[in-house]
Scaffold this motif. Structure first.
Motif, short mmCIF file in Angstrom:
data_model
loop_
_atom_site.label_atom_id
_atom_site.label_comp_id
_atom_site.label_asym_id
_atom_site.label_seq_id
_atom_site.Cartn_x
_atom_site.Cartn_y
_atom_site.Cartn_z
N LEU A 21 0.82 -1.21 0.00
CA LEU A 21 0.00 0.00 0.00
C LEU A 21 0.86 1.26 0.00
O LEU A 21 0.47 2.28 -0.57
N GLU B 143 -5.77 -13.76 -3.27
CA GLU B 143 -5.84 -12.83 -4.41
C GLU B 143 -7.12 -13.01 -5.22
O GLU B 143 -7.58 -12.07 -5.88
N GLU C 47 -13.46 -10.06 -1.34
CA GLU C 47 -13.54 -9.17 -0.18
C GLU C 47 -12.18 -8.88 0.47
O GLU C 47 -12.10 -8.08 1.40
N LEU C 48 -11.13 -9.55 -0.01
CA LEU C 48 -9.82 -9.42 0.62
C LEU C 48 -8.81 -8.77 -0.32
O LEU C 48 -8.87 -8.94 -1.54
N GLU C 49 -7.84 -8.09 0.31
CA GLU C 49 -6.77 -7.44 -0.45
C GLU C 49 -5.43 -7.80 0.18
O GLU C 49 -5.24 -7.70 1.40
N THR D 278 -1.93 -6.94 1.31
CA THR D 278 -1.31 -5.67 1.68
C THR D 278 0.19 -5.75 1.92
O THR D 278 0.90 -4.76 1.78
N ARG E 88 -6.08 -7.18 4.20
CA ARG E 88 -7.18 -6.44 4.81
C ARG E 88 -8.46 -6.74 4.05
O ARG E 88 -8.43 -7.19 2.90
N MET E 89 -9.58 -6.49 4.71
CA MET E 89 -10.86 -6.65 4.05
C MET E 89 -11.25 -5.32 3.41
O MET E 89 -11.04 -4.25 3.98
N LYS E 90 -11.79 -5.38 2.21
CA LYS E 90 -12.08 -4.17 1.45
C LYS E 90 -13.26 -3.39 2.01
O LYS E 90 -13.27 -2.16 1.97
N ASN E 91 -14.25 -4.09 2.55
CA ASN E 91 -15.47 -3.42 2.99
C ASN E 91 -15.77 -3.63 4.47
O ASN E 91 -16.90 -3.41 4.91
N PHE F 45 -8.06 -6.04 9.46
CA PHE F 45 -6.78 -6.26 8.80
C PHE F 45 -5.92 -7.16 9.67
O PHE F 45 -6.19 -7.35 10.87
#
Length: 369
Positions: free
Chosen positions: A289, A310, A314-316, A318, A331-334, A338
Motif C-alpha cells: 500500500l 488474491e 472481499e480481501l486485499e 497488503t 485487509r478486508m475491502k469493505n 486487517f
C-alpha cells in the motif's frame, strides 16, 4: 570444568538422521517439531514465546546463554519451547542487567538442551528436508526405543495447540480509565503485544481461546484482537466462528500471526503448512500500500494461500514476504479488519512495523465517529 564432565546426547530426527552433542546437565528426553531461528539475539524472548510451544528450537547463532537471562525479558510466564539445540552453550554470562544464568533458568523449568551440535549442518538439513518431528535424548535411551516413541508423536499439521498456552481465566492489562477498550482473544499472546496496546491509551481484557463472541462483546470493547499462537489454525473451529461474527458486525478487528490465519479461514481462504517456516528477526516485507520495506520478526510454520487470497472478492493483499513471495498481510475491502503474519511488537527494524498498532487504534477511532 563442566564442559569436560558433560554427558553425551543425541538429536534424532523422524527420518532416522542423528546429530550428536552434549547434555548441559538436565537428564531426560523431549519431543517436538524441530525448527530453527536465525536471530542473533533475543534468545530468552524466543524461548518464552507461546507460538513455539511443542517445538524443538535450533539456534543458528553459535553462542547461547552468553548474556544470561533477565526476569523482565519474557513473552510469557514460562519457557514454551520443547527443547533447545545449540552450538556453544555459555554456562557463564556477562551482563550488568542479568538476573541469572541460562543454565539455572533451564534447570528450574526442566528444559532439556543439547549443545556442541553442528548446527550449520543441522539447519542445512532442515532447509533441504523440511521441518519434522525429533527427539532430544540426554539419558542414554536406546535409538530403537527412541524411534518407537518418536513414531507416536503427532505431526504439527492438524494439531491444535492454542488450548495448551491460552489463559484459563480472563485478566486485564493497562489503565481502566484509558480511552479505548480492546477484547483480546488469547491464542498464545505475547506480553509485548499487550504493552504496545496499553501505551496507546488502550485498556485490554484478555480472554481464553474458547471464549464466545457474546462474552467478548460483554466487555463492550471498541475493538477486537486475535493473537499469535502455536499449532495449526484449521482445527480452531470455535475461534473461526467468533472471527466470522466480529467481521459480520463490522467491528474493528486486528490479527497477528495465528490470528491473521484465523481471519483468512473465517473468509473461506485456506492455510497450509510450510516446508520449513519463517523464524527470525531479519525477514524483509514490503507494504504494497505504501511501497515501503520493513525488517520484521517472524515465527510461523503455517501461512495463508496466496492464490486463494488474491482471488477473494472481499480481501486485499497488503504485505508480501520478499524472500519467497508468501502472504505477510491482508485487509478486508469493505470491513474494518486487517491482519499481518509477522510480529510488529518485536520491533527488530527496530520500529518498522509499530505503525500497525497505531493503524488499529485509528480504525477504532474512525468507527466511533
Amino acid at each position: 570444568m563442566k564442559y569436560t564432565t558433560r554427558q553425551s546426547a543425541i538429536l534424532l530426527l523422524s527420518d532416522g538422521t542423528i546429530f550428536h552433542g552434549k547434555s548441559i546437565g538436565i537428564s531426560g528426553k523431549t519431543f517436538g517439531e524441530v525448527c530453527f531461528n536465525t536471530g542473533m539475539t533475543g534468545y530468552q524472548e524466543i524461548f518464552t514465546d507461546p507460538s513455539y510451544f511443542g517445538q524443538i528450537m535450533v539456534t543458528t547463532n553459535p553462542h547461547i546463554g552468553n548474556y544470561g537471562i533477565n526476569d523482565l525479558e519474557v513473552e510469557s510466564e514460562s519457557v514454551k519451547i520443547a527443547g533447545l539445540v545449540c552450538k556453544n552453550f555459555s554456562f557463564n554470562y556477562s551482563r550488568e542487567g542479568a538476573s541469572g544464568s541460562l543454565e539455572d533458568y533451564f534447570a528450574k523449568q526442566n528444559l532439556i538442551c543439547i549443545s556442541d551440535v553442528d548446527t550449520r549442518a543441522l539447519v542445512s538439513y532442515i532447509r533441504d528436508n523440511g521441518a519434522m518431528n525429533a527427539v532430544i535424548c540426554t539419558d542414554g535411551t536406546s535409538i530403537e526405543d527412541l524411534k518407537k516413541e518418536l513414531a507416536n508423536v503427532p505431526n504439527m499439521e492438524g494439531l491444535e495447540l492454542a488450548s495448551k498456552v491460552s489463559t484459563k481465566e480472563p485478566y486485564f492489562v493497562g489503565d481502566e480509565n484509558a480511552t479505548y477498550k480492546i477484547s483480546a482473544l488469547d491464542l498464545g499472546i505475547k506480553k509485548n503485544i499487550l504493552r504496545n496496546f496499553a501505551k496507546r491509551n488502550c485498556y485490554i481484557k484478555v480472554f481464553p481461546y474458547d471464549t464466545s463472541y457474546e462474552e467478548l462483546s460483554a466487555f463492550n470493547p471498541d475493538g477486537y484482537f486475535l493473537s499469535n499462537g502455536p499449532g495449526d489454525p484449521d482445527p480452531l473451529h470455535g475461534v473461526i466462528d467468533v472471527a466470522k461474527k466480529i467481521i459480520a458486525d463490522d467491528k474493528p478487528i486486528f490479527g497477528i500471526c495465528l490470528g491473521h490465519q484465523i481471519i483468512a479461514l473465517a473468509n473461506g481462504v485456506q492455510t497450509y503448512k510450510m516446508f520449513g517456516g519463517h523464524r527470525g528477526i531479519n525477514h524483509p516485507v514490503k507494504n504494497l500500500l505504501t511501497g515501503k520495506g520493513e525488517i520484521t520478526s517472524q515465527n510461523h510454520g503455517f501461512a495463508v494461500k496466496k492464490n486463494a487470497l488474491e482471488g477473494h472478492p472481499e480481501l486485499e493483499l497488503t504485505h508480501i514476504h520478499l524472500n519467497d513471495d508468501t502472504v505477510a498481510g491482508m485487509r478486508m475491502k469493505n470491513k474494518n479488519c486487517f491482519s499481518v503474519q509477522y510480529h510488529p511488537e518485536a520491533s527488530p527494524g527496530p520500529h518498522d512495523s509499530s505503525y500497525l498498532f497505531d493503524q488499529f487504534v485509528e480504525n477504532i477511532k474512525s468507527s466511533k465517529v
